[in-house]
Design a protein around this motif. Structure first.
Motif, PDB file in Angstrom:
ATOM      1  N   ASP A 174       0.923  -1.101  -0.149  1.00  0.00           N
ATOM      2  CA  ASP A 174       0.080   0.049   0.002  1.00  0.00           C
ATOM      3  C   ASP A 174       0.889   1.267  -0.017  1.00  0.00           C
ATOM      4  O   ASP A 174       1.433   1.758   1.122  1.00  0.00           O
ATOM      5  CB  ASP A 174      -0.730  -0.023   1.228  1.00  0.00           C
ATOM      6  N   PHE A 175       1.143   1.793  -1.411  1.00  0.00           N
ATOM      7  CA  PHE A 175       2.129   2.651  -1.330  1.00  0.00           C
ATOM      8  C   PHE A 175       1.568   4.209  -1.118  1.00  0.00           C
ATOM      9  O   PHE A 175       2.139   5.241  -1.525  1.00  0.00           O
ATOM     10  CB  PHE A 175       2.999   2.633  -2.720  1.00  0.00           C
ATOM     11  N   ARG A 176       0.258   4.257  -0.678  1.00  0.00           N
ATOM     12  CA  ARG A 176      -0.488   5.748  -0.823  1.00  0.00           C
ATOM     13  C   ARG A 176      -0.237   5.993   0.544  1.00  0.00           C
ATOM     14  O   ARG A 176      -0.257   5.337   1.626  1.00  0.00           O
ATOM     15  CB  ARG A 176      -2.080   5.520  -1.171  1.00  0.00           C
TER      16      ARG A 176
ATOM     17  N   GLN B 180       5.864  14.322 -12.462  1.00  0.00           N
ATOM     18  CA  GLN B 180       5.138  12.812 -12.333  1.00  0.00           C
ATOM     19  C   GLN B 180       3.748  12.929 -12.521  1.00  0.00           C
ATOM     20  O   GLN B 180       3.219  13.803 -11.866  1.00  0.00           O
ATOM     21  CB  GLN B 180       5.452  12.331 -10.992  1.00  0.00           C
ATOM     22  N   THR B 181       3.190  12.067 -13.491  1.00  0.00           N
ATOM     23  CA  THR B 181       1.636  12.059 -13.829  1.00  0.00           C
ATOM     24  C   THR B 181       1.010  11.974 -12.384  1.00  0.00           C
ATOM     25  O   THR B 181      -0.068  12.547 -12.330  1.00  0.00           O
ATOM     26  CB  THR B 181       1.377  11.108 -14.683  1.00  0.00           C
ATOM     27  N   LYS B 182       1.368  11.051 -11.874  1.00  0.00           N
ATOM     28  CA  LYS B 182       0.529  10.728 -10.430  1.00  0.00           C
ATOM     29  C   LYS B 182       0.504  11.906  -9.357  1.00  0.00           C
ATOM     30  O   LYS B 182      -0.384  11.941  -8.631  1.00  0.00           O
ATOM     31  CB  LYS B 182       0.976   9.539  -9.680  1.00  0.00           C
ATOM     32  N   LEU B 183       1.445  12.874  -9.719  1.00  0.00           N
ATOM     33  CA  LEU B 183       1.435  14.120  -8.868  1.00  0.00           C
ATOM     34  C   LEU B 183       0.822  15.349  -9.631  1.00  0.00           C
ATOM     35  O   LEU B 183       1.167  16.607  -9.334  1.00  0.00           O
ATOM     36  CB  LEU B 183       2.715  14.396  -8.356  1.00  0.00           C
ATOM     37  N   ASN B 184       0.033  15.130 -10.357  1.00  0.00           N
ATOM     38  CA  ASN B 184      -0.754  16.071 -11.281  1.00  0.00           C
ATOM     39  C   ASN B 184       0.234  16.908 -12.072  1.00  0.00           C
ATOM     40  O   ASN B 184       0.449  18.326 -12.173  1.00  0.00           O
ATOM     41  CB  ASN B 184      -1.704  17.014 -10.335  1.00  0.00           C
TER      42      ASN B 184
ATOM     43  N   PHE C  71       4.605   9.928   0.117  1.00  0.00           N
ATOM     44  CA  PHE C  71       3.717  10.762   0.065  1.00  0.00           C
ATOM     45  C   PHE C  71       3.633  11.409  -1.458  1.00  0.00           C
ATOM     46  O   PHE C  71       2.670  11.703  -1.860  1.00  0.00           O
ATOM     47  CB  PHE C  71       3.684  11.827   1.087  1.00  0.00           C
ATOM     48  N   ASN C  72       4.884  11.809  -1.909  1.00  0.00           N
ATOM     49  CA  ASN C  72       4.958  12.359  -3.038  1.00  0.00           C
ATOM     50  C   ASN C  72       6.406  11.919  -3.821  1.00  0.00           C
ATOM     51  O   ASN C  72       6.753  12.454  -4.904  1.00  0.00           O
ATOM     52  CB  ASN C  72       5.426  13.943  -2.965  1.00  0.00           C
ATOM     53  N   GLY C  73       6.861  10.983  -3.078  1.00  0.00           N
ATOM     54  CA  GLY C  73       7.904  10.186  -3.953  1.00  0.00           C
ATOM     55  C   GLY C  73       9.248  10.923  -3.770  1.00  0.00           C
ATOM     56  O   GLY C  73      10.305  10.685  -4.678  1.00  0.00           O
TER      57      GLY C  73
ATOM     58  N   PRO D 264       8.036  16.399  -7.258  1.00  0.00           N
ATOM     59  CA  PRO D 264       7.651  15.998  -5.831  1.00  0.00           C
ATOM     60  C   PRO D 264       7.853  17.360  -4.597  1.00  0.00           C
ATOM     61  O   PRO D 264       6.734  17.337  -3.892  1.00  0.00           O
ATOM     62  CB  PRO D 264       9.024  14.909  -5.375  1.00  0.00           C
ATOM     63  N   VAL D 265       8.721  18.035  -4.974  1.00  0.00           N
ATOM     64  CA  VAL D 265       8.685  19.225  -4.127  1.00  0.00           C
ATOM     65  C   VAL D 265       7.626  20.177  -4.390  1.00  0.00           C
ATOM     66  O   VAL D 265       6.952  20.540  -3.337  1.00  0.00           O
ATOM     67  CB  VAL D 265      10.104  19.831  -4.108  1.00  0.00           C
ATOM     68  N   GLN D 266       7.209  20.493  -5.501  1.00  0.00           N
ATOM     69  CA  GLN D 266       6.040  21.317  -5.874  1.00  0.00           C
ATOM     70  C   GLN D 266       4.880  20.705  -5.318  1.00  0.00           C
ATOM     71  O   GLN D 266       4.015  21.532  -4.712  1.00  0.00           O
ATOM     72  CB  GLN D 266       5.971  21.432  -7.346  1.00  0.00           C
ATOM     73  N   TYR D 267       4.287  19.444  -5.487  1.00  0.00           N
ATOM     74  CA  TYR D 267       3.428  18.783  -4.886  1.00  0.00           C
ATOM     75  C   TYR D 267       3.321  18.994  -3.350  1.00  0.00           C
ATOM     76  O   TYR D 267       2.287  19.283  -2.894  1.00  0.00           O
ATOM     77  CB  TYR D 267       3.389  17.356  -5.317  1.00  0.00           C
ATOM     78  N   ARG D 268       4.341  18.625  -2.755  1.00  0.00           N
ATOM     79  CA  ARG D 268       4.238  18.985  -1.433  1.00  0.00           C
ATOM     80  C   ARG D 268       4.158  20.330  -0.846  1.00  0.00           C
ATOM     81  O   ARG D 268       3.370  20.610   0.008  1.00  0.00           O
ATOM     82  CB  ARG D 268       5.591  18.344  -0.969  1.00  0.00           C
ATOM     83  N   GLN D 269       4.658  21.351  -1.547  1.00  0.00           N
ATOM     84  CA  GLN D 269       4.465  22.653  -1.167  1.00  0.00           C
ATOM     85  C   GLN D 269       3.067  23.149  -1.459  1.00  0.00           C
ATOM     86  O   GLN D 269       2.305  23.796  -0.556  1.00  0.00           O
ATOM     87  CB  GLN D 269       5.364  23.440  -2.010  1.00  0.00           C
ATOM     88  N   LEU D 270       2.520  22.623  -2.474  1.00  0.00           N
ATOM     89  CA  LEU D 270       1.032  22.925  -3.088  1.00  0.00           C
ATOM     90  C   LEU D 270       0.181  22.340  -2.040  1.00  0.00           C
ATOM     91  O   LEU D 270      -1.001  22.958  -1.556  1.00  0.00           O
ATOM     92  CB  LEU D 270       0.694  22.525  -4.379  1.00  0.00           C
ATOM     93  N   VAL D 271       0.195  20.904  -1.557  1.00  0.00           N
ATOM     94  CA  VAL D 271      -0.804  20.475  -0.424  1.00  0.00           C
ATOM     95  C   VAL D 271      -0.538  20.887   0.708  1.00  0.00           C
ATOM     96  O   VAL D 271      -1.717  21.119   1.291  1.00  0.00           O
ATOM     97  CB  VAL D 271      -0.409  18.734  -0.537  1.00  0.00           C
ATOM     98  N   VAL D 272       0.648  21.027   1.237  1.00  0.00           N
ATOM     99  CA  VAL D 272       0.653  21.423   2.636  1.00  0.00           C
ATOM    100  C   VAL D 272       0.365  22.997   2.768  1.00  0.00           C
ATOM    101  O   VAL D 272      -0.276  23.488   3.661  1.00  0.00           O
ATOM    102  CB  VAL D 272       2.352  21.325   3.118  1.00  0.00           C
TER     103      VAL D 272
END
Length: 384
Positions: free
Chosen positions: A220-222, A368-372, A253-255, A376-384
């Motif tokens: 379960d990698f989510r 990465q497609t799975k991160l929209n 969380f974001n790879g 990884p850093v951009q995805y973490r900053q947007l979500v947080v």
């Protein structure tokens, strides 16, 4: 000079039977009240030489070579010979357990000794075995003899060259004078410990086994938040003369690769250095790895507790798919750098710099497609 003692034939045969059964000489002499051990030795010599007629000769009477005792008639002579042969077979049956737990080698030897005096079928009849069984055992005995001789030839070559050769070179030497199967030679060398003793393979223990955790991650990698689920692994970097290793930790969380170390020794200190680079971890953090000795060591487990990691998870043996996320990262690292740029043989400095640059690129720029389609850093900053 002491008085000579005459022992009955039954006592002599009983003494031989006890010695063949492995009973010590002193015990045989004591039980049967025999005075001298040399007397017993003489009887054993007669028995082994097939001179059964000498058990009935008078005390002190010697017969010339090839002659036995005198008989009143030819009939009495034949009766004595049959009686002696029957006693010999009966004694062998008692000692070796023939008819219950038959020893093939003893049967074959017995028939070979007596077949000149008694037909084979009669001997087999007395031994309670079919004649076909005797011939089958005789054939097997020949095969065993040949096998032992062949093993002896292998052993002679191994000892001659002081165990410097493996089975391939031993076969090459033997094939100069005979034809021998390579599997037989290999099995013989393994059986008797004749393998090559030069350049033995040595396995370095990189950590002392301490604890193996269950597969809590269970593929379960989510992850719902940063630093909730972490995975770690070690990969080879075989792109320069000296073997290098990469130990890294990934946030599921974001790879993102949040810690990594590059070194030339895959030991406990190597992975502890990677673990020490982790930031402050929240409560309920899970770290997943394989069952490598560095991860099951006492020092690594102790360091995990100090860092506040509450759950340790490990892949099943021989199941890389249990850590598929990290296997994917390692594949991307090598495919998009070393293989793409054909850096299959370079220097240590270039290997280290290539890995560092790629991890920086992977974390901050590689979408990465799975991160929209975010890094990884951009995805973490947007979500947080």
């Amino acid at each position: 000079m002491g008085t000579r003692v005459s022992y009955p034939v039954e006592i002599k045969l009983k003494a031989i039977e006890m010695r063949l059964a492995g009973i010590p000489v002193k015990e045989v002499l004591s039980q049967l009240n025999i005075r001298n051990h040399t007397q017993l030795k003489t009887w054993m010599t007669w028995y082994k030489n097939g001179e059964m007629h000498r058990f009935e000769q008078p005390v002190g009477k010697q017969y010339s070579y090839g002659k036995g005792p005198e008989f009143k008639s030819e009939t009495s002579k034949l009766e004595a010979e049959n009686r002696q042969l029957k006693q010999q077979i009966e004694n062998l049956k008692k000692v070796q357990g023939i008819g219950k737990e038959v020893v093939p080698e003893i049967v074959v030897n017995t028939v070979e000794e007596l077949k000149g005096q008694v037909p084979i079928y009669q001997i087999c009849l007395h031994l309670n075995i079919p004649r076909s069984t005797y011939y089958r055992w005789k054939q097997h005995t020949k095969r065993d003899t040949l096998k032992k001789w062949m093993e002896q030839q292998v052993g002679e070559q191994c000892h001659k060259h002081k165990f410097r050769y493996g089975y391939r070179k031993i076969i090459a030497l033997l094939n100069r004078t005979m034809k021998m199967n390579h599997k037989f030679v290999q099995r013989a060398m393994q059986k008797y410990g004749w393998q090559c003793r030069v350049k033995r393979k040595k396995r370095q223990r990189t950590g002392q086994p301490y604890q193996v955790a269950e597969n809590v991650l269970n593929r379960d990698f989510r992850a719902d938040r940063p630093l909730q689920k972490l995975v770690t692994d070690i990969t080879y970097l075989p792109f320069e003369p000296k073997q290098l290793y990469l130990s890294s930790i990934q946030d599921l969380f974001n790879g993102e690769i949040i810690a990594y170390s590059i070194g030339d020794c895959q030991n406990v200190a190597f992975v502890l250095d990677t673990l020490s680079q982790l930031p402050s971890l929240p409560e309920g953090c899970t770290l997943h790895s394989d069952q490598g000795s560095v991860y099951t060591s006492y020092a690594y487990q102790q360091k995990i507790n100090e860092r506040g990691i509450t759950t340790m998870s490990m892949s099943r043996k021989g199941t890389p798919a249990d850590n598929a996320s990290f296997e994917s990262f390692h594949s991307s690292l090598k495919s998009e750098t070393f293989y793409l740029d054909e850096l299959t043989y370079t220097t240590t400095t270039i290997v280290e710099q290539t890995v560092k640059n790629y991890i920086t690129y992977y974390n901050n720029a590689r979408i990465q497609t799975k991160l929209n389609n975010q890094s990884p850093v951009q995805y973490r900053q947007l979500v947080v």
